[in-house]
Write a protein that holds these residues in place. Structure first.
Motif, PDB file in Angstrom:
ATOM      1  N   ALA A   1      43.396  62.573  39.237  1.00 64.06           N
ATOM      2  CA  ALA A   1      43.382  61.374  39.874  1.00 64.06           C
ATOM      3  C   ALA A   1      42.639  60.561  40.250  1.00 64.06           C
ATOM      4  CB  ALA A   1      43.897  61.601  41.092  1.00 64.06           C
ATOM      5  N   LEU A   2      41.349  60.968  39.972  1.00 68.48           N
ATOM      6  CA  LEU A   2      40.367  60.126  40.227  1.00 68.48           C
ATOM      7  C   LEU A   2      40.129  59.139  39.155  1.00 68.48           C
ATOM      8  CD1 LEU A   2      37.871  62.156  41.821  1.00 68.48           C
ATOM      9  CD2 LEU A   2      38.745  60.471  43.480  1.00 68.48           C
ATOM     10  N   SER A   3      40.513  60.047  38.107  1.00 72.04           N
ATOM     11  CA  SER A   3      39.987  59.101  36.480  1.00 72.04           C
ATOM     12  C   SER A   3      40.518  57.960  36.761  1.00 72.04           C
ATOM     13  CB  SER A   3      39.920  60.188  35.660  1.00 72.04           C
ATOM     14  OG  SER A   3      39.137  60.926  35.674  1.00 72.04           O
ATOM     15  N   VAL A   4      42.177  58.178  36.731  1.00 74.37           N
ATOM     16  CA  VAL A   4      43.011  56.873  36.551  1.00 74.37           C
ATOM     17  C   VAL A   4      42.856  55.762  38.686  1.00 74.37           C
ATOM     18  CG1 VAL A   4      45.787  56.660  37.345  1.00 74.37           C
ATOM     19  CG2 VAL A   4      45.265  58.469  36.261  1.00 74.37           C
ATOM     20  N   ASN A   5      42.655  56.139  39.407  1.00 74.90           N
ATOM     21  CA  ASN A   5      42.180  55.477  40.187  1.00 74.90           C
ATOM     22  C   ASN A   5      40.963  54.200  39.612  1.00 74.90           C
ATOM     23  OD1 ASN A   5      41.881  54.644  43.670  1.00 74.90           O
ATOM     24  ND2 ASN A   5      40.045  54.674  43.039  1.00 74.90           N
ATOM     25  N   THR A   6      40.133  54.786  38.884  1.00 73.55           N
ATOM     26  CA  THR A   6      38.641  54.417  38.512  1.00 73.55           C
ATOM     27  C   THR A   6      39.305  53.355  37.404  1.00 73.55           C
ATOM     28  OG1 THR A   6      37.333  56.043  38.962  1.00 73.55           O
ATOM     29  CG2 THR A   6      36.731  54.410  37.331  1.00 73.55           C
ATOM     30  N   ARG A   7      39.941  54.048  37.090  1.00 71.79           N
ATOM     31  CA  ARG A   7      40.861  52.639  35.954  1.00 71.79           C
ATOM     32  C   ARG A   7      41.364  51.752  36.833  1.00 71.79           C
ATOM     33  NH1 ARG A   7      41.598  57.668  32.839  1.00 71.79           N
ATOM     34  NH2 ARG A   7      43.869  57.365  33.111  1.00 71.79           N
ATOM     35  N   ARG A   8      42.563  51.785  37.343  1.00 72.56           N
ATOM     36  CA  ARG A   8      42.805  50.978  38.192  1.00 72.56           C
ATOM     37  C   ARG A   8      42.291  49.867  38.929  1.00 72.56           C
ATOM     38  NH1 ARG A   8      47.516  54.795  41.129  1.00 72.56           N
ATOM     39  NH2 ARG A   8      48.687  55.216  39.686  1.00 72.56           N
ATOM     40  N   LEU A   9      40.817  50.528  39.118  1.00 73.90           N
ATOM     41  CA  LEU A   9      39.419  49.829  40.087  1.00 73.90           C
ATOM     42  C   LEU A   9      39.050  48.418  39.349  1.00 73.90           C
ATOM     43  CD1 LEU A   9      37.958  48.815  42.675  1.00 73.90           C
ATOM     44  CD2 LEU A   9      36.762  51.272  42.032  1.00 73.90           C
ATOM     45  N   ARG A  10      38.780  48.899  37.826  1.00 73.01           N
ATOM     46  CA  ARG A  10      38.044  48.215  36.990  1.00 73.01           C
ATOM     47  C   ARG A  10      39.291  47.247  36.685  1.00 73.01           C
ATOM     48  NH1 ARG A  10      33.993  50.785  32.803  1.00 73.01           N
ATOM     49  NH2 ARG A  10      32.703  52.518  34.311  1.00 73.01           N
ATOM     50  N   ALA A  11      40.506  47.768  36.132  1.00 76.65           N
ATOM     51  CA  ALA A  11      41.435  46.567  36.050  1.00 76.65           C
ATOM     52  C   ALA A  11      41.539  45.333  36.992  1.00 76.65           C
ATOM     53  CB  ALA A  11      42.594  47.468  35.924  1.00 76.65           C
ATOM     54  N   ALA A  12      41.555  46.023  38.230  1.00 72.34           N
ATOM     55  CA  ALA A  12      41.808  44.763  39.511  1.00 72.34           C
ATOM     56  C   ALA A  12      40.556  44.070  39.649  1.00 72.34           C
ATOM     57  CB  ALA A  12      41.804  46.038  40.612  1.00 72.34           C
ATOM     58  N   GLU A  13      39.277  44.445  39.640  1.00 72.10           N
ATOM     59  CA  GLU A  13      38.151  44.646  39.762  1.00 72.10           C
ATOM     60  C   GLU A  13      38.414  42.768  38.549  1.00 72.10           C
ATOM     61  OE1 GLU A  13      34.995  47.136  40.991  1.00 72.10           O
ATOM     62  OE2 GLU A  13      35.027  46.215  39.160  1.00 72.10           O
ATOM     63  N   ALA A  14      38.636  43.331  37.118  1.00 71.58           N
ATOM     64  CA  ALA A  14      38.608  42.355  35.798  1.00 71.58           C
ATOM     65  C   ALA A  14      39.483  41.287  36.066  1.00 71.58           C
ATOM     66  CB  ALA A  14      38.980  43.313  34.584  1.00 71.58           C
ATOM     67  N   ASP A  15      40.829  41.706  37.224  1.00 72.67           N
ATOM     68  CA  ASP A  15      41.524  40.682  37.336  1.00 72.67           C
ATOM     69  C   ASP A  15      41.226  39.944  38.048  1.00 72.67           C
ATOM     70  OD1 ASP A  15      43.607  42.099  35.623  1.00 72.67           O
ATOM     71  OD2 ASP A  15      45.093  42.995  37.513  1.00 72.67           O
ATOM     72  N   GLU A  16      40.896  40.534  39.241  1.00 72.29           N
ATOM     73  CA  GLU A  16      40.355  39.496  40.465  1.00 72.29           C
ATOM     74  C   GLU A  16      38.915  38.603  39.655  1.00 72.29           C
ATOM     75  OE1 GLU A  16      39.067  40.531  44.197  1.00 72.29           O
ATOM     76  OE2 GLU A  16      36.906  40.020  43.739  1.00 72.29           O
ATOM     77  N   ALA A  17      38.181  38.774  38.513  1.00 70.12           N
ATOM     78  CA  ALA A  17      37.930  37.849  38.553  1.00 70.12           C
ATOM     79  C   ALA A  17      38.133  36.613  37.503  1.00 70.12           C
ATOM     80  CB  ALA A  17      36.282  38.800  36.902  1.00 70.12           C
ATOM     81  N   MET A  18      39.634  36.902  36.569  1.00 67.69           N
ATOM     82  CA  MET A  18      39.750  36.065  35.670  1.00 67.69           C
ATOM     83  C   MET A  18      40.268  35.175  36.745  1.00 67.69           C
ATOM     84  SD  MET A  18      41.055  35.065  33.169  1.00 67.69           S
ATOM     85  CE  MET A  18      40.858  36.468  31.621  1.00 67.69           C
ATOM     86  N   LEU A  19      41.291  35.601  37.806  1.00 61.31           N
ATOM     87  CA  LEU A  19      42.182  34.492  38.776  1.00 61.31           C
ATOM     88  C   LEU A  19      40.952  33.909  39.642  1.00 61.31           C
ATOM     89  CD1 LEU A  19      44.248  37.019  40.634  1.00 61.31           C
ATOM     90  CD2 LEU A  19      44.899  35.705  39.189  1.00 61.31           C
ATOM     91  N   VAL A  20      39.228  34.180  39.412  1.00 65.52           N
ATOM     92  CA  VAL A  20      38.662  33.187  40.074  1.00 65.52           C
ATOM     93  C   VAL A  20      38.072  32.205  38.889  1.00 65.52           C
ATOM     94  CG1 VAL A  20      35.943  33.146  40.117  1.00 65.52           C
ATOM     95  CG2 VAL A  20      37.652  35.304  41.360  1.00 65.52           C
ATOM     96  N   ALA A  21      38.547  32.660  37.926  1.00 66.84           N
ATOM     97  CA  ALA A  21      38.184  31.266  36.503  1.00 66.84           C
ATOM     98  C   ALA A  21      39.108  30.895  36.861  1.00 66.84           C
ATOM     99  CB  ALA A  21      38.215  32.197  35.252  1.00 66.84           C
ATOM    100  N   ARG A  22      40.413  31.320  36.947  1.00 66.71           N
ATOM    101  CA  ARG A  22      41.160  30.559  36.688  1.00 66.71           C
ATOM    102  C   ARG A  22      41.581  29.207  38.160  1.00 66.71           C
ATOM    103  NH1 ARG A  22      45.052  27.557  34.255  1.00 66.71           N
ATOM    104  NH2 ARG A  22      47.091  27.890  35.400  1.00 66.71           N
TER     105      ARG A  22
END
Length: 258
Positions: A9-30
């Motif tokens: 579960a922690l591994s899944v949560n870490t992947r989700r966290l990284r994806a959310a961080e990347a999505d946020e950075a992409m939205l900042v770029a947008r």
């Protein structure tokens, strides 16, 4: 849930966290992209204008973009502006690293630290560093990663390294923080390596002496008290003289020598 389940579960949560961080950075770029569309012909004094806020090779952005981002993310305006600057530098100056962030291979915070280390390079120099990092950075530990980047910066622009070292030597300071209601106050200092090492050693020595004299406080508390002793040099010297050890004493001259 057993241990294996928790780890999974922690591994899944870490992947989700990284994806959310990347999505946020992409939205900042947008946000930077869409906010750069300003009708230049309708601009009058006092209205929003475009300006280049990031490094060489990045586009101009609307000046109020950082205000909007600050409100959206609950950040200070300065922090929001720094976020936009880092994302722009990633997009336009280090595109390979930017792709690694979007792929979840590199955390956003690490990528932002890297672009900060390269922000004073020219566009061509930044792209050169980006190329040397491609496929390598994700496998490096944190400390080694930043040393590697600093080494690349020094290679591509040795003059910048010398300038940074000069700035670091000249930006020395000792700043008193705000006094608390508990009767303590923090002190922040920037000094040279040698001075810092000598001060650290002297704090340890006086802290040890205080312990020998019966002070039962924690070592860090005694180190803090030692700084107070050093504020009165004559008093600190007297304390040290009363506790000279064999290691502190100068070696006796050999009577057989001149």
């Amino acid at each position: 849930m057993d241990v294996a389940g928790v780890i999974g579960a922690l591994s899944v949560n870490t992947r989700r966290l990284r994806a959310a961080e990347a999505d946020e950075a992409m939205l900042v770029a947008r946000l930077a992209e869409v906010s750069s569309v300003v009708d230049r012909e309708s601009q009058i004094p006092g209205t929003e204008h475009l300006y280049v806020m990031a490094s060489d090779g990045t586009p101009a952005v609307a000046e109020f973009a950082s205000l909007e981002l600050a409100a959206a993310l609950g950040l200070a305006v300065q922090s929001a502006a720094g976020y936009i600057i880092d994302v722009l530098n990633l997009q336009y100056r280090m595109p390979r690293l930017w792709r690694a962030v979007q792929a979840g291979e590199v955390r956003v915070w690490r990528a932002r630290k890297i672009v900060n280390l390269t922000r004073e390079l020219s566009l061509d120099q930044a792209i050169w560093v980006d190329g040397r990092l491609d496929g390598v950075i994700a496998g490096l530990g944190i400390a080694r990663c930043f040393r590697f980047v600093e080494g690349l910066v020094a290679t591509v622009n040795p003059e910048l390294l010398a300038e940074r070292e000069h700035r670091a030597r000249t930006v020395r300071q000792v700043v008193l923080g705000r006094a608390s209601s508990d009767g303590v106050r923090d002190i922040h200092a920037i000094t040279g390596l040698a001075e810092a090492a000598h001060l650290d050693g002297m704090l340890n020595r006086i802290a040890d002496i205080l312990a020998e004299e019966g002070d039962t406080d924690d070592r860090q508390i005694r180190r803090s008290k030692a700084l107070g002793w050093l504020a009165s040099p004559a008093r600190a010297l007297q304390l040290l003289q009363h506790h000279i050890t064999d290691n502190d004493s100068p070696a006796e001259d050999n009577p057989g020598e001149d």
